[in-house]
Scaffold this motif. Structure first.
Motif, PDB file in Angstrom:
ATOM      1  N   LYS A  39       0.836  -1.201   0.000  1.00  0.00           N
ATOM      2  CA  LYS A  39       0.000   0.000   0.000  1.00  0.00           C
ATOM      3  C   LYS A  39       0.874   1.256   0.000  1.00  0.00           C
ATOM      4  CE  LYS A  39      -3.986   2.066   0.221  1.00  0.00           C
ATOM      5  NZ  LYS A  39      -4.872   2.033  -0.969  1.00  0.00           N
ATOM      6  N   THR A  40       1.945   1.236   0.763  1.00  0.00           N
ATOM      7  CA  THR A  40       2.849   2.388   0.821  1.00  0.00           C
ATOM      8  C   THR A  40       3.543   2.604  -0.523  1.00  0.00           C
ATOM      9  OG1 THR A  40       3.254   1.979   3.170  1.00  0.00           O
ATOM     10  CG2 THR A  40       4.808   3.414   2.035  1.00  0.00           C
ATOM     11  N   VAL A  41       4.046   1.519  -1.119  1.00  0.00           N
ATOM     12  CA  VAL A  41       4.755   1.624  -2.400  1.00  0.00           C
ATOM     13  C   VAL A  41       3.834   2.117  -3.507  1.00  0.00           C
ATOM     14  CG1 VAL A  41       5.907   0.282  -4.220  1.00  0.00           C
ATOM     15  CG2 VAL A  41       6.488  -0.114  -1.823  1.00  0.00           C
ATOM     16  N   LEU A  42       2.623   1.548  -3.581  1.00  0.00           N
ATOM     17  CA  LEU A  42       1.731   1.832  -4.709  1.00  0.00           C
ATOM     18  C   LEU A  42       0.901   3.102  -4.538  1.00  0.00           C
ATOM     19  CD1 LEU A  42       0.526  -1.828  -5.300  1.00  0.00           C
ATOM     20  CD2 LEU A  42       2.040  -0.516  -6.787  1.00  0.00           C
ATOM     21  N   THR A  43       0.581   3.454  -3.289  1.00  0.00           N
ATOM     22  CA  THR A  43      -0.285   4.606  -3.056  1.00  0.00           C
ATOM     23  C   THR A  43       0.484   5.828  -2.571  1.00  0.00           C
ATOM     24  OG1 THR A  43      -2.145   3.146  -2.509  1.00  0.00           O
ATOM     25  CG2 THR A  43      -2.319   5.441  -1.815  1.00  0.00           C
ATOM     26  N   THR A  44       1.276   5.668  -1.516  1.00  0.00           N
ATOM     27  CA  THR A  44       2.005   6.812  -0.967  1.00  0.00           C
ATOM     28  C   THR A  44       3.049   7.327  -1.956  1.00  0.00           C
ATOM     29  OG1 THR A  44       1.705   5.928   1.269  1.00  0.00           O
ATOM     30  CG2 THR A  44       3.381   7.644   0.980  1.00  0.00           C
ATOM     31  N   HIS A  98      -1.703 -12.680  -8.240  1.00  0.00           N
ATOM     32  CA  HIS A  98      -0.628 -11.742  -7.904  1.00  0.00           C
ATOM     33  C   HIS A  98      -0.938 -10.336  -8.414  1.00  0.00           C
ATOM     34  CE1 HIS A  98       3.203 -12.458  -5.973  1.00  0.00           C
ATOM     35  NE2 HIS A  98       3.749 -11.518  -6.713  1.00  0.00           N
ATOM     36  N   ILE A  99      -1.218 -10.222  -9.703  1.00  0.00           N
ATOM     37  CA  ILE A  99      -1.396  -8.914 -10.334  1.00  0.00           C
ATOM     38  C   ILE A  99      -2.700  -8.260  -9.898  1.00  0.00           C
ATOM     39  CG2 ILE A  99      -1.537  -7.667 -12.516  1.00  0.00           C
ATOM     40  CD1 ILE A  99       1.220  -8.963 -11.834  1.00  0.00           C
ATOM     41  N   SER A 100      -3.785  -9.034  -9.832  1.00  0.00           N
ATOM     42  CA  SER A 100      -5.069  -8.449  -9.411  1.00  0.00           C
ATOM     43  C   SER A 100      -5.009  -7.985  -7.961  1.00  0.00           C
ATOM     44  CB  SER A 100      -6.208  -9.459  -9.603  1.00  0.00           C
ATOM     45  OG  SER A 100      -6.001 -10.629  -8.819  1.00  0.00           O
ATOM     46  N   GLY A 101      -4.266  -8.711  -7.116  1.00  0.00           N
ATOM     47  CA  GLY A 101      -4.128  -8.310  -5.717  1.00  0.00           C
ATOM     48  C   GLY A 101      -3.371  -7.006  -5.569  1.00  0.00           C
ATOM     49  N   LEU A 102      -2.251  -6.874  -6.295  1.00  0.00           N
ATOM     50  CA  LEU A 102      -1.461  -5.647  -6.227  1.00  0.00           C
ATOM     51  C   LEU A 102      -2.217  -4.460  -6.819  1.00  0.00           C
ATOM     52  CD1 LEU A 102       2.032  -7.087  -7.223  1.00  0.00           C
ATOM     53  CD2 LEU A 102       1.416  -6.107  -5.005  1.00  0.00           C
ATOM     54  N   THR A 103      -2.930  -4.686  -7.924  1.00  0.00           N
ATOM     55  CA  THR A 103      -3.676  -3.598  -8.568  1.00  0.00           C
ATOM     56  C   THR A 103      -4.800  -3.100  -7.671  1.00  0.00           C
ATOM     57  OG1 THR A 103      -3.181  -4.555 -10.742  1.00  0.00           O
ATOM     58  CG2 THR A 103      -4.947  -2.918 -10.633  1.00  0.00           C
ATOM     59  N   ASN A 230      15.366   7.675  -4.199  1.00  0.00           N
ATOM     60  CA  ASN A 230      14.899   7.828  -2.813  1.00  0.00           C
ATOM     61  C   ASN A 230      15.215   6.533  -2.053  1.00  0.00           C
ATOM     62  OD1 ASN A 230      13.232   7.742  -0.440  1.00  0.00           O
ATOM     63  ND2 ASN A 230      11.950   9.351  -1.324  1.00  0.00           N
ATOM     64  N   PHE A 231      16.091   6.621  -1.061  1.00  0.00           N
ATOM     65  CA  PHE A 231      16.537   5.422  -0.347  1.00  0.00           C
ATOM     66  C   PHE A 231      15.377   4.699   0.331  1.00  0.00           C
ATOM     67  CE2 PHE A 231      17.873   3.384   3.624  1.00  0.00           C
ATOM     68  CZ  PHE A 231      18.769   2.449   3.131  1.00  0.00           C
ATOM     69  N   LEU A 232      14.463   5.466   0.957  1.00  0.00           N
ATOM     70  CA  LEU A 232      13.353   4.838   1.674  1.00  0.00           C
ATOM     71  C   LEU A 232      12.436   4.088   0.720  1.00  0.00           C
ATOM     72  CD1 LEU A 232      11.858   4.308   4.288  1.00  0.00           C
ATOM     73  CD2 LEU A 232      10.673   6.510   4.000  1.00  0.00           C
ATOM     74  N   PHE A 233      12.142   4.690  -0.453  1.00  0.00           N
ATOM     75  CA  PHE A 233      11.313   3.991  -1.441  1.00  0.00           C
ATOM     76  C   PHE A 233      11.998   2.720  -1.918  1.00  0.00           C
ATOM     77  CE2 PHE A 233      10.797   2.973  -5.927  1.00  0.00           C
ATOM     78  CZ  PHE A 233       9.471   2.567  -5.932  1.00  0.00           C
ATOM     79  N   LEU A 234      13.303   2.825  -2.219  1.00  0.00           N
ATOM     80  CA  LEU A 234      14.041   1.664  -2.717  1.00  0.00           C
ATOM     81  C   LEU A 234      14.028   0.536  -1.690  1.00  0.00           C
ATOM     82  CD1 LEU A 234      15.614   0.912  -5.255  1.00  0.00           C
ATOM     83  CD2 LEU A 234      17.705   1.650  -4.101  1.00  0.00           C
ATOM     84  N   PHE A 235      14.175   0.906  -0.418  1.00  0.00           N
ATOM     85  CA  PHE A 235      14.124  -0.090   0.651  1.00  0.00           C
ATOM     86  C   PHE A 235      12.752  -0.764   0.701  1.00  0.00           C
ATOM     87  CE2 PHE A 235      12.798  -0.952   5.060  1.00  0.00           C
ATOM     88  CZ  PHE A 235      13.681  -1.967   5.371  1.00  0.00           C
ATOM     89  N   LEU A 236      11.672   0.036   0.600  1.00  0.00           N
ATOM     90  CA  LEU A 236      10.316  -0.519   0.652  1.00  0.00           C
ATOM     91  C   LEU A 236      10.019  -1.379  -0.573  1.00  0.00           C
ATOM     92  CD1 LEU A 236       8.372   2.581   2.028  1.00  0.00           C
ATOM     93  CD2 LEU A 236       8.784   0.421   3.225  1.00  0.00           C
ATOM     94  N   PHE A 237      10.527  -0.987  -1.738  1.00  0.00           N
ATOM     95  CA  PHE A 237      10.333  -1.784  -2.956  1.00  0.00           C
ATOM     96  C   PHE A 237      10.989  -3.151  -2.818  1.00  0.00           C
ATOM     97  CE2 PHE A 237      11.556  -3.289  -7.153  1.00  0.00           C
ATOM     98  CZ  PHE A 237      10.383  -3.138  -7.871  1.00  0.00           C
ATOM     99  N   LEU A 238      12.249  -3.163  -2.361  1.00  0.00           N
ATOM    100  CA  LEU A 238      12.956  -4.436  -2.162  1.00  0.00           C
ATOM    101  C   LEU A 238      12.313  -5.259  -1.043  1.00  0.00           C
ATOM    102  CD1 LEU A 238      16.650  -3.208  -2.488  1.00  0.00           C
ATOM    103  CD2 LEU A 238      15.292  -4.456  -4.189  1.00  0.00           C
ATOM    104  N   SER A 240       9.131  -5.233  -0.320  1.00  0.00           N
ATOM    105  CA  SER A 240       7.917  -5.808  -0.911  1.00  0.00           C
ATOM    106  C   SER A 240       8.243  -7.051  -1.728  1.00  0.00           C
ATOM    107  CB  SER A 240       7.220  -4.772  -1.791  1.00  0.00           C
ATOM    108  OG  SER A 240       6.117  -5.348  -2.462  1.00  0.00           O
ATOM    109  N   CYS A 241       9.349  -6.997  -2.485  1.00  0.00           N
ATOM    110  CA  CYS A 241       9.766  -8.166  -3.276  1.00  0.00           C
ATOM    111  C   CYS A 241      10.060  -9.351  -2.365  1.00  0.00           C
ATOM    112  CB  CYS A 241      10.997  -7.820  -4.108  1.00  0.00           C
ATOM    113  SG  CYS A 241      10.678  -6.631  -5.424  1.00  0.00           S
ATOM    114  N   PHE A 242      10.785  -9.099  -1.277  1.00  0.00           N
ATOM    115  CA  PHE A 242      11.126 -10.163  -0.341  1.00  0.00           C
ATOM    116  C   PHE A 242       9.885 -10.664   0.397  1.00  0.00           C
ATOM    117  CE2 PHE A 242      12.759 -11.513   3.909  1.00  0.00           C
ATOM    118  CZ  PHE A 242      13.437 -12.641   3.477  1.00  0.00           C
ATOM    119  N   MET A 243       8.992  -9.735   0.779  1.00  0.00           N
ATOM    120  CA  MET A 243       7.766 -10.120   1.484  1.00  0.00           C
ATOM    121  C   MET A 243       6.840 -10.942   0.595  1.00  0.00           C
ATOM    122  SD  MET A 243       7.846  -9.145   4.630  1.00  0.00           S
ATOM    123  CE  MET A 243       6.125  -9.476   4.989  1.00  0.00           C
ATOM    124  N   GLY A 244       6.893 -10.697  -0.726  1.00  0.00           N
ATOM    125  CA  GLY A 244       6.097 -11.506  -1.647  1.00  0.00           C
ATOM    126  C   GLY A 244       6.484 -12.972  -1.566  1.00  0.00           C
TER     127      GLY A 244
END
Length: 326
Positions: A39-44, A98-103, A230-238, A240-244
């Protein structure tokens, strides 16, 4: 007691209480955290492509499982021509889920996303009746209709209504229900096993998903995305990948040590936490009395469903206990 029940119950009882508890807690924690991170990555941060985020999660899953296999930490069969047929239609359901959940996560507030995800329960129930021939008590059916009633009340008064988001989350419910039922059929240790199912699901779909992402222009939007530095975004993106990967693994682990019953109970408790926290964080929930009432009706129905399922499960075990002591 049926022969099927006799086979399932000793298997469930074979696991010690601590691994069962820890695996359920692990699943609940992963399921809770990944929704907040996505939610943070896709919305914020307004990351433009849920599909590319999904590709990142698939690639992470492939990398972790393959490296673990090379180091003999886990085992799953090497690729051969029979594997696609053994796995079908799981890869299609996997990528759709996967895709419908993220969207849908990117287009709905957390409380509404959580409520509409409740439709997975009746869809799973329907598929289990059709495919597995299961039967359920009147109390459980009433609880499910309570969940649906609450969801309709909440959705009908959703002031931030987003038709595209509703369509994607309902598709997500369908894919989740079908994916759960078919995963149980395919996760045979003598065939692919739980790690093989996870690996080949991601393996077969990552390249087609990349092609779709490229042809739709998503990759270009992601390349031009302004927050890559942005370091914080990059951290959250990675993260999210690991949490997936962790979410898929924890779901398999919880189902292995417990049952679909425990997974549904943990999921219901997790959903309550997400819905109410989503009212305070995320910034996209618009309060209304009817919407709030619908949320609470839906959550009450989910808890009642979990309680009745647990009670019926305990009752079904009593004849076995009597037989064992006689």
């Amino acid at each position: 007691m049926s022969a099927r029940q006799a086979e399932e119950e000793p298997a469930a009882a074979a696991h010690a209480p601590l691994p069962r508890l820890l695996s359920a807690f692990f699943y609940g924690t992963c399921s809770f955290l990944i929704v907040l991170v996505n939610k943070t990555v896709l919305t914020t941060y307004r990351f433009p492509s849920p599909m590319v985020l999904g590709i990142g999660q698939m690639a992470t899953t492939i990398l972790i499982l393959y490296v673990s296999k090379l180091n003999k930490i886990i085992h799953f069969p090497d690729f051969d021509k029979s594997i696609p047929m053994k796995l079908f239609p799981l890869p299609l359901l996997y990528v759709g889920n996967h895709i419908s959940g993220l969207t849908s996560t990117s287009k709905l507030s957390l409380p509404m996303f959580t409520v509409l995800r409740k439709f997975t329960i009746p869809l799973t129930l329907l598929l289990e009746i059709i495919i597995l021939g299961k039967r359920y008590s009147l109390g459980i059916v009433v609880s499910i209709f309570t969940i649906i009633l609450g969801a309709f009340i909440a959705a009908g008064s959703d002031l931030s209504f987003n038709l595209e988001g509703y369509i994607f989350v309902l598709l997500n419910d369908i894919f989740t229900a079908a994916n759960g039922v078919y995963t149980k059929q395919k996760m045979d240790p003598k065939e692919l096993g739980k790690y093989g199912v996870l690996f080949y699901n991601a393996y077969f779909m990552v390249i087609p998903t990349m092609i779709i992402s490229f042809s739709s222009g998503d990759l270009q939007q992601v390349t031009d995305f302004k927050h890559w530095t942005n370091f914080l975004f990059l951290f959250l993106f990675l993260l999210s990948c690991f949490m997936g990967f962790l979410l898929m693994y924890s779901t398999v682990l919880c189902s292995h040590y417990n049952s679909a019953l425990t997974t549904s109970v943990v999921g219901a408790i997790k959903n309550i936490s997400i819905a109410y926290i989503g009212m305070l964080v995320g910034g996209d929930y618009i309060f209304s009395i009817l919407n709030f009432i619908g949320l609470n009706i839906c959550m009450a129905g989910g808890l009642r469903y979990s309680f009745l399922t647990l009670r019926d499960h305990n009752k079904s075990k009593q004849p076995t206990d009597v037989e064992n002591t006689s």
